[in-house]
Design a protein around this motif. Structure first.
Motif, mmCIF file in Angstrom:
data_model
loop_
_atom_site.group_PDB
_atom_site.id
_atom_site.type_symbol
_atom_site.label_atom_id
_atom_site.label_comp_id
_atom_site.label_asym_id
_atom_site.label_seq_id
_atom_site.Cartn_x
_atom_site.Cartn_y
_atom_site.Cartn_z
ATOM 1 N N LYS A 2 0.840 -1.188 0.000
ATOM 2 C CA LYS A 2 0.000 0.000 0.000
ATOM 3 C C LYS A 2 0.887 1.253 0.000
ATOM 4 O O LYS A 2 1.953 1.264 0.609
ATOM 5 C CB LYS A 2 -0.892 0.017 1.248
ATOM 6 C CG LYS A 2 -2.046 -0.967 1.207
ATOM 7 C CD LYS A 2 -2.908 -0.771 2.441
ATOM 8 C CE LYS A 2 -4.115 -1.696 2.403
ATOM 9 N NZ LYS A 2 -4.970 -1.488 3.604
ATOM 10 N N ARG A 5 1.181 6.783 3.583
ATOM 11 C CA ARG A 5 0.388 8.001 3.706
ATOM 12 C C ARG A 5 1.174 9.061 4.483
ATOM 13 O O ARG A 5 1.539 8.835 5.642
ATOM 14 C CB ARG A 5 -0.934 7.715 4.404
ATOM 15 C CG ARG A 5 -1.799 6.722 3.637
ATOM 16 C CD ARG A 5 -3.136 6.535 4.305
ATOM 17 N NE ARG A 5 -4.003 5.672 3.524
ATOM 18 C CZ ARG A 5 -5.332 5.621 3.650
ATOM 19 N NH1 ARG A 5 -5.940 6.373 4.552
ATOM 20 N NH2 ARG A 5 -6.048 4.803 2.896
ATOM 21 N N CYS A 70 -4.793 12.042 12.127
ATOM 22 C CA CYS A 70 -3.944 10.868 11.862
ATOM 23 C C CYS A 70 -4.719 9.571 12.043
ATOM 24 O O CYS A 70 -4.560 8.624 11.250
ATOM 25 C CB CYS A 70 -2.718 10.887 12.774
ATOM 26 S SG CYS A 70 -1.514 12.169 12.373
ATOM 27 N N ARG A 71 -5.555 9.538 13.069
ATOM 28 C CA ARG A 71 -6.353 8.333 13.319
ATOM 29 C C ARG A 71 -7.356 8.108 12.188
ATOM 30 O O ARG A 71 -7.475 6.994 11.657
ATOM 31 C CB ARG A 71 -7.080 8.460 14.655
ATOM 32 C CG ARG A 71 -7.850 7.201 15.071
ATOM 33 C CD ARG A 71 -8.618 7.419 16.356
ATOM 34 N NE ARG A 71 -7.743 7.794 17.460
ATOM 35 C CZ ARG A 71 -7.731 9.008 18.017
ATOM 36 N NH1 ARG A 71 -8.515 9.981 17.546
ATOM 37 N NH2 ARG A 71 -6.931 9.267 19.019
ATOM 38 N N LYS A 72 -8.067 9.169 11.807
ATOM 39 C CA LYS A 72 -9.108 9.059 10.775
ATOM 40 C C LYS A 72 -8.526 8.647 9.431
ATOM 41 O O LYS A 72 -9.118 7.839 8.697
ATOM 42 C CB LYS A 72 -9.833 10.400 10.655
ATOM 43 C CG LYS A 72 -10.925 10.421 9.582
ATOM 44 C CD LYS A 72 -11.578 11.789 9.488
ATOM 45 C CE LYS A 72 -10.628 12.808 8.862
ATOM 46 N NZ LYS A 72 -11.294 14.115 8.605
ATOM 47 N N ASN A 73 -7.346 9.210 9.083
ATOM 48 C CA ASN A 73 -6.775 8.995 7.755
ATOM 49 C C ASN A 73 -5.666 7.954 7.725
ATOM 50 O O ASN A 73 -5.032 7.758 6.678
ATOM 51 C CB ASN A 73 -6.255 10.318 7.205
ATOM 52 C CG ASN A 73 -7.356 11.325 6.977
ATOM 53 O OD1 ASN A 73 -8.189 11.161 6.093
ATOM 54 N ND2 ASN A 73 -7.388 12.373 7.791
ATOM 55 N N LYS A 74 -5.440 7.302 8.873
ATOM 56 C CA LYS A 74 -4.409 6.253 8.949
ATOM 57 C C LYS A 74 -3.065 6.752 8.409
ATOM 58 O O LYS A 74 -2.425 6.122 7.570
ATOM 59 C CB LYS A 74 -4.860 4.995 8.211
ATOM 60 C CG LYS A 74 -6.107 4.337 8.786
ATOM 61 C CD LYS A 74 -6.475 3.086 8.021
ATOM 62 C CE LYS A 74 -7.630 2.340 8.689
ATOM 63 N NZ LYS A 74 -8.852 3.169 8.830
ATOM 64 N N ASP A 76 0.719 7.445 8.043
ATOM 65 C CA ASP A 76 1.949 6.723 8.385
ATOM 66 C C ASP A 76 3.060 7.680 8.810
ATOM 67 O O ASP A 76 3.816 7.380 9.742
ATOM 68 C CB ASP A 76 2.430 5.898 7.188
ATOM 69 C CG ASP A 76 1.416 4.862 6.751
ATOM 70 O OD1 ASP A 76 1.058 4.012 7.575
ATOM 71 O OD2 ASP A 76 0.978 4.915 5.583
ATOM 72 N N LEU A 97 -0.627 5.567 17.634
ATOM 73 C CA LEU A 97 -1.578 5.438 16.525
ATOM 74 C C LEU A 97 -0.952 4.772 15.307
ATOM 75 O O LEU A 97 -1.645 4.504 14.317
ATOM 76 C CB LEU A 97 -2.083 6.826 16.110
ATOM 77 C CG LEU A 97 -2.845 7.653 17.146
ATOM 78 C CD1 LEU A 97 -3.196 9.016 16.567
ATOM 79 C CD2 LEU A 97 -4.103 6.923 17.584
ATOM 80 N N GLY A 98 0.375 4.556 15.359
ATOM 81 C CA GLY A 98 1.075 4.018 14.205
ATOM 82 C C GLY A 98 1.582 5.097 13.268
ATOM 83 O O GLY A 98 1.954 4.812 12.123
ATOM 84 N N THR A 99 1.620 6.347 13.745
ATOM 85 C CA THR A 99 2.092 7.477 12.942
ATOM 86 C C THR A 99 3.492 7.869 13.376
ATOM 87 O O THR A 99 3.724 8.167 14.550
ATOM 88 C CB THR A 99 1.160 8.691 13.104
ATOM 89 O OG1 THR A 99 -0.159 8.344 12.679
ATOM 90 C CG2 THR A 99 1.657 9.870 12.282
#
Length: 342
Positions: A2, A5, A70-74, A76, A97-99
């Motif tokens: 993928k 982002r 960041c959470r809403k749009n995933k 990176d 959050l994984g960001t």
């Protein structure tokens, strides 16, 4: 795989070049770019894959907005400019959050660098780093004392706030008040009379700190840097020749000083150091712990600075080519239709 982002929050318009450089990376790595800005005509909103209007918030409220985005749009990778220091304080919350955040996470260091008085105090005893003669003042009496001291040393005097970006608040102080009609009808300049400054400051019991310093009248250099763990991985000095004309110069003195500053401060990823020469000596002006507005010119050296920083963030390593120096460069205006209307 993928696409990765990436989110740019509000930043300068020249960052559109960094979007293109990240997408045109030599590894054919795929990225999706998100951008937000409070001004609906921002160029960033035109060049991103996804764009939104950013609310006018500060402090913790802005952090909450960023975390939600960041959470809403995933997201990176988050590349912050606005509220950078505040965001650094909450880097762990973004990590949860994984960001990943492309920022120096030492917010105390960022606060120190943002205040030129604190930065100069930190750097004044560092070998190979030369500072201008300066004073930090908060009262009219302190300003008068600083002005007299600098004049006695033979300097033209200038001043600017210890905080803030770019040339905001910068003034060159004239010895005499110019009351001629020519001064009224000429172009607006950064010059102001001593008496005008003193009268304004005297009306305040105390004011935000000002740096009063010697005016540096030589060539200005902007050194774009890439670093990790206190090691300078790449640096390109840009000599501001005249107007928009710049020269990518292999200035060995500045490259060595950049190494010293990198080791001392340990700023990671992209950052920028500004120097101005006086009598053949380069003197430190400021440090910007982020991508500079003109870094895209340094990328003409062959180094993709924004993509290399993302590699360091995500992979912990990057391959940096030897920069090509001796390039004379400039930039031009170009028409562009706004296809996104918010």
């Amino acid at each position: 795989m993928k696409p990765i982002r990436i989110w740019f929050n509000r930043t300068f318009s020249t960052a559109v070049h960094y979007i293109q450089m990240i997408k045109d990376n030599p590894d054919s790595r795929k990225f999706t770019i998100y951008a937000t800005h409070p001004k609906k005509h921002s160029l960033m909103l035109q060049f991103a894959d996804h764009a939104e209007i950013e609310p006018s918030l500060t402090g913790k409220q802005y952090i909450d907005y960023c975390l939600k985005f960041c959470r809403k749009n995933k997201i990176d990778v988050f590349i912050p400019h606005y509220e950078q220091t505040e965001i650094a304080k909450y880097a762990a919350a973004f990590h949860e959050l994984g960001t990943r955040v492309l920022v120096c996470e030492d917010h105390h260091l960022l606060e120190m660098i943002a205040d030129k008085g604190s930065l100069f105090s930190r750097m004044k005893n560092i070998p190979d780093v030369t500072l201008p003669d300066y004073h930090v003042v908060r009262t009219a009496a302190e300003f008068l004392k600083a002005y007299i001291d600098l004049k006695e040393k033979g300097h033209t005097v200038c001043m600017k706030p210890t905080g803030g970006e770019g040339g905001k608040g910068f003034r060159i102080i004239n010895d005499k008040k110019d009351t001629s009609i020519d001064s009224l009808l000429s172009n607006v300049t950064s010059r102001i009379s001593f008496q005008a400054v003193y009268d304004i400051l005297s009306a305040q019991i105390e004011f935000p700190p000002l740096m009063v310093m010697e005016f540096l009248d030589g060539y200005e250099y902007s050194v774009d840097c890439l670093a990790m763990n206190g090691e300078l991985l790449a640096a390109v000095p840009r000599k501001k020749v005249s107007g928009r004309n710049q020269l990518l110069e292999e200035n060995l003195a500045l490259l060595e000083t950049a190494k010293v500053i990198t080791k001392e401060l340990n700023i990671p990823y992209n950052f920028n150091i500004q120097f101005i020469y006086k009598n053949g000596v380069p003197k430190l002006l400021e440090i910007n712990p982020r991508m500079s507005g003109g870094m895209y010119m340094s990328c003409m050296s062959g180094i993709n600075f924004p993509y290399a920083a993302i590699q360091l963030l995500l992979d912990g390593t990057t391959n940096v080519v030897q920069p090509i120096y001796g390039i004379n460069c400039t930039h031009m205006e170009k028409e562009l239709e706004l296809v996104r209307i918010f």
